[in-house]
Design a protein around this motif. Structure first.
Motif, PDB file in Angstrom:
ATOM      1  N   GLY A  14       0.849  -1.253   0.074  1.00 48.20           N
ATOM      2  CA  GLY A  14      -0.084  -0.117   0.179  1.00 48.20           C
ATOM      3  C   GLY A  14       0.817   1.278   0.085  1.00 48.20           C
ATOM      4  N   LEU A  15       1.759   1.333   0.840  1.00 48.14           N
ATOM      5  CA  LEU A  15       2.726   2.409   0.944  1.00 48.14           C
ATOM      6  C   LEU A  15       3.506   2.529  -0.307  1.00 48.14           C
ATOM      7  CD1 LEU A  15       4.315   2.234   4.495  1.00 48.14           C
ATOM      8  CD2 LEU A  15       2.609   3.913   3.418  1.00 48.14           C
ATOM      9  N   GLY A  16       3.793   1.308  -1.007  1.00 46.61           N
ATOM     10  CA  GLY A  16       4.641   1.602  -2.124  1.00 46.61           C
ATOM     11  C   GLY A  16       3.684   1.952  -3.526  1.00 46.61           C
ATOM     12  N   ILE A  17       2.297   1.774  -3.536  1.00 44.31           N
ATOM     13  CA  ILE A  17       1.550   2.197  -4.547  1.00 44.31           C
ATOM     14  C   ILE A  17       1.289   3.692  -4.105  1.00 44.31           C
ATOM     15  CG2 ILE A  17      -0.810   1.751  -5.342  1.00 44.31           C
ATOM     16  CD1 ILE A  17      -0.535  -1.071  -4.950  1.00 44.31           C
ATOM     17  N   LEU A  18       0.778   4.028  -2.974  1.00 44.33           N
ATOM     18  CA  LEU A  18       0.795   5.445  -2.738  1.00 44.33           C
ATOM     19  C   LEU A  18       2.068   6.304  -3.014  1.00 44.33           C
ATOM     20  CD1 LEU A  18      -0.757   7.589  -1.320  1.00 44.33           C
ATOM     21  CD2 LEU A  18       0.142   7.012   0.955  1.00 44.33           C
ATOM     22  N   TYR A  19       2.933   5.950  -2.883  1.00 47.63           N
ATOM     23  CA  TYR A  19       4.317   6.645  -3.121  1.00 47.63           C
ATOM     24  C   TYR A  19       4.606   6.846  -4.482  1.00 47.63           C
ATOM     25  CZ  TYR A  19       9.032   8.324  -2.680  1.00 47.63           C
ATOM     26  OH  TYR A  19      10.347   8.913  -2.883  1.00 47.63           O
ATOM     27  N   LEU A  20       4.068   5.746  -5.425  1.00 50.07           N
ATOM     28  CA  LEU A  20       4.066   5.551  -6.791  1.00 50.07           C
ATOM     29  C   LEU A  20       3.295   6.771  -7.514  1.00 50.07           C
ATOM     30  CD1 LEU A  20       5.146   4.469  -9.542  1.00 50.07           C
ATOM     31  CD2 LEU A  20       3.213   3.045  -9.401  1.00 50.07           C
ATOM     32  N   PHE A  21       2.139   6.934  -6.856  1.00 51.05           N
ATOM     33  CA  PHE A  21       1.316   8.187  -7.196  1.00 51.05           C
ATOM     34  C   PHE A  21       1.436   9.312  -6.908  1.00 51.05           C
ATOM     35  CE2 PHE A  21      -2.219   4.538  -7.102  1.00 51.05           C
ATOM     36  CZ  PHE A  21      -2.328   4.506  -8.186  1.00 51.05           C
ATOM     37  N   ILE A  22       2.515   9.571  -5.736  1.00 45.92           N
ATOM     38  CA  ILE A  22       2.915  10.834  -5.370  1.00 45.92           C
ATOM     39  C   ILE A  22       3.950  11.150  -6.395  1.00 45.92           C
ATOM     40  CG2 ILE A  22       4.473  11.920  -3.562  1.00 45.92           C
ATOM     41  CD1 ILE A  22       2.618  10.256  -1.592  1.00 45.92           C
ATOM     42  N   VAL A  23       4.845  10.197  -6.644  1.00 44.46           N
ATOM     43  CA  VAL A  23       6.149  10.469  -7.521  1.00 44.46           C
ATOM     44  C   VAL A  23       5.556  10.835  -8.973  1.00 44.46           C
ATOM     45  CG1 VAL A  23       7.773   9.361  -8.791  1.00 44.46           C
ATOM     46  CG2 VAL A  23       7.648   9.040  -6.601  1.00 44.46           C
ATOM     47  N   PHE A  48      12.867  11.382  -2.386  1.00 43.81           N
ATOM     48  CA  PHE A  48      13.430   9.879  -2.312  1.00 43.81           C
ATOM     49  C   PHE A  48      14.286   9.831  -0.845  1.00 43.81           C
ATOM     50  CE2 PHE A  48      13.103  10.347  -6.937  1.00 43.81           C
ATOM     51  CZ  PHE A  48      12.288   8.849  -7.032  1.00 43.81           C
ATOM     52  N   LEU A  49      14.482  10.868   0.022  1.00 42.22           N
ATOM     53  CA  LEU A  49      14.992  10.518   1.219  1.00 42.22           C
ATOM     54  C   LEU A  49      13.960  10.220   2.048  1.00 42.22           C
ATOM     55  CD1 LEU A  49      17.782  13.512   1.744  1.00 42.22           C
ATOM     56  CD2 LEU A  49      18.164  10.920   1.320  1.00 42.22           C
ATOM     57  N   SER A  50      12.618  10.497   1.938  1.00 42.08           N
ATOM     58  CA  SER A  50      11.539  10.232   2.875  1.00 42.08           C
ATOM     59  C   SER A  50      11.431   8.630   3.249  1.00 42.08           C
ATOM     60  CB  SER A  50      10.409  10.766   2.548  1.00 42.08           C
ATOM     61  OG  SER A  50       9.973  10.814   1.406  1.00 42.08           O
ATOM     62  N   PRO A  51      11.348   8.009   1.881  1.00 39.45           N
ATOM     63  CA  PRO A  51      11.031   6.527   2.060  1.00 39.45           C
ATOM     64  C   PRO A  51      12.245   5.970   2.419  1.00 39.45           C
ATOM     65  CG  PRO A  51      11.103   7.027  -0.190  1.00 39.45           C
ATOM     66  CD  PRO A  51      11.016   8.387   0.662  1.00 39.45           C
TER      67      PRO A  51
END
Length: 65
Positions: A14-23, A48-51
């Motif tokens: 879920g976090l990976g998918i959310l992060y992809l949308f943010i990117v 990219f430093l936040s994750p």
């Protein structure tokens, strides 16, 4: 598999998918705004430093114990 393992996998996916949308959203905004290269560099650096900090926070306790 236990419930905790499903929850952990779901959290990471879920976090990976959310992060992809943010990117994708930030890339679109930067492209449309014609931001200077230095500004774009700092935006991507922070993004990219936040994750990386989140991953380090999850991995370090295994090495400390």
């Amino acid at each position: 598999m236990s419930l905790e393992q499903y929850e952990a996998i779901g959290l990471w996916l879920g976090l990976g998918i959310l992060y992809l949308f943010i990117v994708l959203a930030i890339r679109d905004v930067l492209k449309k705004s014609n931001a200077p290269k230095l500004g774009q560099f700092f935006v991507w650096l922070v993004l990219f430093l936040s994750p990386a900090v989140f991953i380090i926070k999850s991995v370090v306790p295994y090495f400390i114990e």
